[in-house]
Design a protein around this motif. Structure first.
Motif, PDB file in Angstrom:
ATOM      1  N   ALA A  67      15.418   8.650  -2.133  1.00 39.70           N
ATOM      2  CA  ALA A  67      14.484   7.773  -2.715  1.00 39.70           C
ATOM      3  C   ALA A  67      14.872   7.439  -4.025  1.00 39.70           C
ATOM      4  O   ALA A  67      14.918   6.111  -4.440  1.00 39.70           O
ATOM      5  N   ALA A  68      15.800   8.113  -4.755  1.00 35.32           N
ATOM      6  CA  ALA A  68      16.546   7.910  -5.939  1.00 35.32           C
ATOM      7  C   ALA A  68      17.591   7.036  -5.481  1.00 35.32           C
ATOM      8  O   ALA A  68      17.885   6.135  -6.499  1.00 35.32           O
ATOM      9  N   THR A  69      18.233   6.866  -4.441  1.00 39.03           N
ATOM     10  CA  THR A  69      19.383   6.274  -4.269  1.00 39.03           C
ATOM     11  C   THR A  69      18.696   4.838  -4.058  1.00 39.03           C
ATOM     12  O   THR A  69      19.198   3.741  -4.364  1.00 39.03           O
ATOM     13  N   ALA A  70      17.439   4.486  -3.233  1.00 37.70           N
ATOM     14  CA  ALA A  70      16.644   3.290  -3.169  1.00 37.70           C
ATOM     15  C   ALA A  70      16.596   2.862  -4.490  1.00 37.70           C
ATOM     16  O   ALA A  70      16.569   1.423  -4.765  1.00 37.70           O
ATOM     17  N   ARG A 118       0.840  -1.168   0.027  1.00 39.24           N
ATOM     18  CA  ARG A 118      -0.036  -0.092   0.029  1.00 39.24           C
ATOM     19  C   ARG A 118       0.975   1.157  -0.084  1.00 39.24           C
ATOM     20  O   ARG A 118       0.296   2.344  -0.119  1.00 39.24           O
ATOM     21  N   ARG A 119       2.299   1.108   0.212  1.00 39.94           N
ATOM     22  CA  ARG A 119       2.933   2.175   0.536  1.00 39.94           C
ATOM     23  C   ARG A 119       3.222   3.038  -0.748  1.00 39.94           C
ATOM     24  O   ARG A 119       3.831   3.981  -0.667  1.00 39.94           O
ATOM     25  N   VAL A 120       2.835   2.569  -2.003  1.00 41.70           N
ATOM     26  CA  VAL A 120       3.257   3.114  -3.151  1.00 41.70           C
ATOM     27  C   VAL A 120       2.674   4.398  -3.047  1.00 41.70           C
ATOM     28  O   VAL A 120       3.042   5.486  -3.800  1.00 41.70           O
ATOM     29  N   GLY A 121       1.551   4.612  -2.485  1.00 44.91           N
ATOM     30  CA  GLY A 121       0.808   5.901  -2.469  1.00 44.91           C
ATOM     31  C   GLY A 121       1.434   6.855  -1.735  1.00 44.91           C
ATOM     32  O   GLY A 121       1.324   8.004  -1.792  1.00 44.91           O
ATOM     33  N   GLN A 122       2.667   6.504  -0.875  1.00 44.78           N
ATOM     34  CA  GLN A 122       3.261   7.370  -0.196  1.00 44.78           C
ATOM     35  C   GLN A 122       4.406   8.069  -1.200  1.00 44.78           C
ATOM     36  O   GLN A 122       5.024   9.181  -0.835  1.00 44.78           O
ATOM     37  N   TYR A 123       4.731   7.207  -2.205  1.00 46.63           N
ATOM     38  CA  TYR A 123       6.101   7.549  -2.916  1.00 46.63           C
ATOM     39  C   TYR A 123       5.502   7.162  -4.439  1.00 46.63           C
ATOM     40  O   TYR A 123       6.158   6.360  -5.250  1.00 46.63           O
ATOM     41  N   PRO A 124       4.412   7.784  -4.909  1.00 49.38           N
ATOM     42  CA  PRO A 124       3.821   7.560  -6.165  1.00 49.38           C
ATOM     43  C   PRO A 124       4.956   7.722  -7.259  1.00 49.38           C
ATOM     44  O   PRO A 124       5.022   6.938  -8.070  1.00 49.38           O
ATOM     45  N   VAL A 132      11.896  -1.912   0.252  1.00 47.68           N
ATOM     46  CA  VAL A 132      10.874  -2.825   0.202  1.00 47.68           C
ATOM     47  C   VAL A 132       9.599  -2.893  -0.319  1.00 47.68           C
ATOM     48  O   VAL A 132       9.349  -3.973  -0.891  1.00 47.68           O
ATOM     49  N   THR A 133       9.218  -1.691  -0.516  1.00 42.52           N
ATOM     50  CA  THR A 133       7.930  -1.816  -1.351  1.00 42.52           C
ATOM     51  C   THR A 133       8.136  -2.106  -2.805  1.00 42.52           C
ATOM     52  O   THR A 133       7.519  -3.076  -3.413  1.00 42.52           O
ATOM     53  N   LEU A 134       9.391  -1.751  -3.282  1.00 45.88           N
ATOM     54  CA  LEU A 134       9.740  -1.746  -4.757  1.00 45.88           C
ATOM     55  C   LEU A 134      10.205  -3.402  -4.988  1.00 45.88           C
ATOM     56  O   LEU A 134       9.619  -4.088  -6.069  1.00 45.88           O
ATOM     57  N   THR A 135      10.706  -3.909  -4.102  1.00 45.30           N
ATOM     58  CA  THR A 135      11.001  -5.532  -4.092  1.00 45.30           C
ATOM     59  C   THR A 135       9.664  -6.309  -4.065  1.00 45.30           C
ATOM     60  O   THR A 135       9.472  -7.341  -4.753  1.00 45.30           O
ATOM     61  N   ALA A 136       8.687  -5.965  -3.094  1.00 44.01           N
ATOM     62  CA  ALA A 136       7.649  -6.624  -2.953  1.00 44.01           C
ATOM     63  C   ALA A 136       6.781  -6.539  -4.175  1.00 44.01           C
ATOM     64  O   ALA A 136       6.131  -7.621  -4.881  1.00 44.01           O
TER      65      ALA A 136
END
Length: 291
Positions: free
Chosen positions: A228-231, A31-37, A99-103
């Motif tokens: 975020a870009a580093t992640a 669900r966290r995609v909404g925090q970093y769309p 973690v969100t992107l990996t999921a």
């Protein structure tokens, strides 16, 4: 190739890796995609669409032999792994975004990985349609990836203390698995190893560096902030090579040691390039803060 026991154990080994990933996930991570769309969308587009295109161009430019070309494209189609989260933590990335992107990437890979493999096998290999991943094999990838992730998430949701205690041991086992599958590939192909490294080593190195640069640079150009870009950079540059090698080696999937070689080479190279990349972007960030 190699021991039948090693080959038979590969799906179980990758299952442990994916189970460990599941232990670190909750539904909130999806669900966290909404925090970093913006960061999530840009990173996912780079991972799913841009990387395979770049990799395809590189394998043509380096004129890789057919099996090695398919193997490097298999790496390009593989999602990021827990190692990306570790590097992001070490070098100041947004680990929650990792973690969100990996999921999300791990779920999408069930569809995107077979598409890339089938297209590349059809283009580079004679009889590629028979070598690719048909529906029954796609279901094996689904079982190998999604089921253990879901099991890990279930353990975390129902027994968080058990998940906490299992987290470190499973992470250690995951690293051992990665080292083990790389060693198994390299040892089994030891007679041809020098030739393989000459053929694919530079291509894997260039693709790894380009992946890291794309992963960090494209989000920055899109206005995504540094952490975020580093992640995204680590997520896109550090692939789950254990999954790529397992898909390549498994007798019920691609059953090819040659296709596994690029994953083994990439799995070695990425630790060094990711460390250098992390040092450079952290130094750059510090310089921009003090200037």
């Amino acid at each position: 190739m190699g021991s039948a026991l090693i080959l038979a154990s590969l799906p179980f080994a990758i299952g442990i890796v994916m189970f460990g990933l599941g232990l670190s996930l909750t539904l909130d991570d999806f669900r966290r995609v909404g925090q970093y769309p913006k960061a999530a969308v840009v990173a996912l587009l780079c991972q799913i669409m841009l990387l395979p295109v770049v990799c395809f161009a590189l394998v043509l430019a380096f004129r890789l032999p057919a099996e090695l070309a398919v193997g490097l494209l298999l790496v390009a189609a593989s999602p990021g792994g827990p190692t990306a989260n570790l590097f992001s933590h070490l070098f100041g990335g947004n680990v929650a975004l990792n973690v969100t992107l990996t999921a999300i990437n791990s779920v999408l890979a069930v569809v995107t990985l077979p598409i890339v493999v089938n297209l590349s096998a059809g283009f580079f290999l004679s009889g590629g349609a028979a070598i690719g991943l048909q529906f029954d094999k796609v279901m094996q990838v689904f079982v190998m990836v999604i089921v253990p992730v879901a099991a890990g998430m279930l353990v975390r949701g129902r027994a968080p203390e058990v998940a906490r205690r299992l987290n470190l041991p499973v992470r250690v086992v995951s690293v051992v698995v990665l080292v083990g599958v790389i060693y198994a590939v390299l040892y089994s192909e030891r007679e041809n190893l020098v030739g393989y490294f000459v053929s694919v080593g530079l291509a894997a190195l260039v693709f790894n560096v380009v992946s890291l640069v794309i992963g960090y640079g494209v989000p920055r150009l899109a206005g995504v902030e540094h952490r975020a870009a580093t992640a995204a950079g680590f997520e896109i540059g550090i692939h789950n090579t254990a999954l790529a090698i397992t898909v390549a080696l498994s007798p019920t999937l691609l059953n090819s040691a040659e296709i596994a070689i690029p994953g083994a080479v990439y799995g070695i190279v990425m630790f060094f390039t990711a460390t250098g990349f992390g040092w450079l972007i952290r130094r750059r960030a510090r310089t921009s803060l003090t200037s």
